[in-house]
Design a protein around this motif. Structure first.
Motif, mmCIF file in Angstrom:
data_model
loop_
_atom_site.group_PDB
_atom_site.id
_atom_site.type_symbol
_atom_site.label_atom_id
_atom_site.label_comp_id
_atom_site.label_asym_id
_atom_site.label_seq_id
_atom_site.Cartn_x
_atom_site.Cartn_y
_atom_site.Cartn_z
ATOM 1 N N GLN A 199 0.879 -1.281 0.036
ATOM 2 C CA GLN A 199 -0.044 0.061 0.077
ATOM 3 C C GLN A 199 0.903 1.534 -0.039
ATOM 4 O O GLN A 199 0.617 2.296 -0.539
ATOM 5 C CB GLN A 199 -0.945 0.150 1.457
ATOM 6 N N ARG A 232 -4.669 3.700 -4.020
ATOM 7 C CA ARG A 232 -5.237 3.044 -3.119
ATOM 8 C C ARG A 232 -6.772 2.932 -3.001
ATOM 9 O O ARG A 232 -7.332 1.935 -2.586
ATOM 10 C CB ARG A 232 -4.850 3.943 -1.898
ATOM 11 N N THR A 261 -8.100 0.055 -4.947
ATOM 12 C CA THR A 261 -8.042 -1.410 -4.401
ATOM 13 C C THR A 261 -9.185 -1.635 -3.362
ATOM 14 O O THR A 261 -8.962 -2.954 -3.135
ATOM 15 C CB THR A 261 -6.675 -1.481 -3.331
ATOM 16 N N THR A 273 -8.094 0.700 2.851
ATOM 17 C CA THR A 273 -7.866 -0.741 3.850
ATOM 18 C C THR A 273 -9.022 -1.148 4.768
ATOM 19 O O THR A 273 -9.645 -2.325 4.564
ATOM 20 C CB THR A 273 -6.681 -1.108 4.441
#
Length: 250
Positions: A184, A192, A195, A225
């Motif tokens: 990352q 980012r 993703t 994330t």
């Protein structure tokens, strides 16, 4: 048995570090340059300051948990481009500035694993504060990228989670798996965000789906994330998903 093996190995390493510290100059605290403990790498005064940072429930964004400047309830970034749609709330502990960057660098990049005990205690204190607000939950660590364990032999969040489980007695469930090999830190903001829902999957044949979980990660940057993990957990049937990030990039 796993608990015994982990704790035995962990404390043996502490004893070895203590032994070698007798023959070397004392480490200096990364924060104030004072004399630091061999196992914590920060002095007692700074260590206590870290532990004294209490959960802030005022003047923070109700979505990402970052400090509000002039906004009300939700920060401007979350208003204009809300990334955290599946996570109910994020609880960052420290801003990613000054000496905090150095501490994370030494722990995560340099592999100075003595910091694991330091951060585990800080995270445990924050989790106890969150528990008083939300009620009982299971801890779900963000899994490492594929190949990391083979390359480096360890992962900072995995080790921190084992400390939370075996030392502090918290319920830790490994429910997620990372399918991406990409780091990352090498991606820009748009990469980012690209993703989201692509880097992680739920593990097969999960034995338990808790009602409430808290995701553990080291740094909150864009939120990609945490959003990816939260989406999967909600999809699996978890009703409430929160997240603790040790550091948050403003």
């Amino acid at each position: 048995m796993k608990r015994f093996v982990f704790l035995a190995g962990f404390y043996i390493l502490k004893v070895i570090r203590a032994f070698f510290s007798l023959f070397n100059e004392k480490s200096s605290c990364e924060i104030c340059s004072g004399s630091a403990s061999f196992d914590m790498m920060v002095c007692k005064k700074c260590y206590c300051k870290f532990l004294d940072v209490k959960l802030n429930t005022e003047n923070i964004c109700s979505v990402c948990g970052k400090n509000l400047v002039s906004e009300d309830d939700i920060c401007l970034e979350c208003r204009e481009n809300k990334i955290l749609k599946s996570c109910d709330k994020v609880f960052p502990i420290f801003p990613y500035i000054l000496w905090n960057k150095k501490l994370l660098l030494r722990w995560k990049i340099n592999g100075e694993r003595q910091f694991s005990a330091f951060f585990a205690k800080v995270v445990y204190k924050r989790l106890c504060e969150i528990k008083e607000i939300t009620g009982f939950f299971a801890v779900v660590p963000v899994p490492p990228r594929k190949g990391k364990m083979r390359e480096k032999g360890w992962d900072q969040i995995s080790e921190l989670s084992r400390l939370l489980k075996y030392v502090y007695g918290m319920k830790v469930l490994s429910m997620l798996e990372r399918v991406s090999y990409v780091q990352q830190k090498k991606l820009d903001r748009l990469e980012r965000l690209g993703t989201i829902n692509r880097s992680y999957v739920l593990k097969k044949k999960l034995k338990e789906i808790p009602e409430r979980v808290v995701i553990i990660d080291d740094v909150l940057t864009t939120g990609a994330t945490i959003e990816s993990c939260s989406f999967l957990l909600k999809k699996a049937g978890v009703k409430e998903v929160y997240a603790v990030s040790i550091f948050a990039v403003s």
